[in-house]
Design a protein around this motif. Sequence first.
Motif, PDB file in Angstrom:
ATOM      1  N   UNK A 109      67.144  43.466  -7.598  1.00 59.55           N
ATOM      2  CA  UNK A 109      66.605  44.400  -6.609  1.00 59.55           C
ATOM      3  C   UNK A 109      66.605  43.770  -5.218  1.00 59.55           C
ATOM      4  N   UNK A 110      66.254  42.499  -5.137  1.00 61.93           N
ATOM      5  CA  UNK A 110      66.282  41.805  -3.848  1.00 61.93           C
ATOM      6  C   UNK A 110      67.704  41.776  -3.304  1.00 61.93           C
TER       7      UNK A 110
ATOM      8  N   UNK B 299      56.643  43.638   0.772  1.00 63.29           N
ATOM      9  CA  UNK B 299      57.359  42.521   0.132  1.00 63.29           C
ATOM     10  C   UNK B 299      58.850  42.590   0.457  1.00 63.29           C
ATOM     11  N   UNK B 300      59.419  43.789   0.347  1.00 63.66           N
ATOM     12  CA  UNK B 300      60.861  43.931   0.548  1.00 63.66           C
ATOM     13  C   UNK B 300      61.241  43.714   2.005  1.00 63.66           C
TER      14      UNK B 300
ATOM     15  N   UNK C  46      71.278  34.265  -3.256  1.00 60.43           N
ATOM     16  CA  UNK C  46      70.105  33.388  -3.202  1.00 60.43           C
ATOM     17  C   UNK C  46      69.038  33.747  -4.233  1.00 60.43           C
ATOM     18  N   UNK C  47      68.545  34.989  -4.290  1.00 60.83           N
ATOM     19  CA  UNK C  47      67.481  35.275  -5.263  1.00 60.83           C
ATOM     20  C   UNK C  47      67.947  35.124  -6.707  1.00 60.83           C
ATOM     21  N   UNK C  48      69.197  35.434  -6.965  1.00 64.77           N
ATOM     22  CA  UNK C  48      69.718  35.326  -8.329  1.00 64.77           C
ATOM     23  C   UNK C  48      69.839  33.856  -8.730  1.00 64.77           C
ATOM     24  N   UNK C  49      70.357  33.039  -7.826  1.00 66.16           N
ATOM     25  CA  UNK C  49      70.491  31.610  -8.116  1.00 66.16           C
ATOM     26  C   UNK C  49      69.126  30.955  -8.315  1.00 66.16           C
TER      27      UNK C  49
ATOM     28  N   UNK D  85      58.847  35.265  -2.633  1.00 64.42           N
ATOM     29  CA  UNK D  85      59.715  36.036  -3.529  1.00 64.42           C
ATOM     30  C   UNK D  85      58.955  36.511  -4.765  1.00 64.42           C
ATOM     31  N   UNK D  86      58.060  35.691  -5.276  1.00 64.16           N
ATOM     32  CA  UNK D  86      57.347  36.031  -6.515  1.00 64.16           C
ATOM     33  C   UNK D  86      55.950  36.597  -6.261  1.00 64.16           C
ATOM     34  N   UNK D  87      55.618  36.860  -5.012  1.00 65.23           N
ATOM     35  CA  UNK D  87      54.270  37.305  -4.656  1.00 65.23           C
ATOM     36  C   UNK D  87      54.287  38.714  -4.064  1.00 65.23           C
TER      37      UNK D  87
END
Length: 197
Positions: A153-154, A97-98, A121-124, A88-90
């Motif tokens: 964005x994710x 990536x997307x 999930x990405x927000x949490x 997610x952070x790479x």
Amino acid sequence: MGSHQMLYFDEVRRGNYTVFVNHVLEQIPVAYRVGAVDIEVLNKYRDDLLDIADELGEIYCTAMSTVNMDFFKGGACIEFIKQYWRDFITDIDRNEHWINMIIYMLKLFSVNVGVTALVTLPIQLSSLAVSIISRENKPVTQLVNALGKLSALTAAFYAEALVHLLTENVGVPLSAFMILAGGVVNELLKVYGSAIA
């Protein structure tokens, strides 16, 4: 090309995922996309963000184990979330990536993880990460902004992918689906609109 009247999965099936990536990005103002400054901030915090992967996986999966989804109750959840976080952070400056993030979403969807859990999930995880890093008294304003944009964005990619998958499987043109959904939204606004006004 910014219209909801085109389906992109024929192109995606042919290996051209950039048409879908561009479709999503065209719906996000440049100011809310992950940009060079955000990437610089995420790179600055890279080691801190990677170091919390284990703790993040444990906290998240423990909390999610209280919902009625089997995936979150097993040990596989922690390993999955740890790897998800690392990815997610790479390489967020690459279109691949997307697609990778969508593949994670598809894997979770295939083990009956619900849409709400997928989209949030990405927000949490971003929120948990900021909490963990903040308690170490590190300045996090820029990190909060970068992770906020990244998670939003994710989530946008997840939502868009789910809508396209639904319409493809049912065989309803996306434009018809959007019209039907718009009708339901209007009905709900008539019922609930005054409650939120």
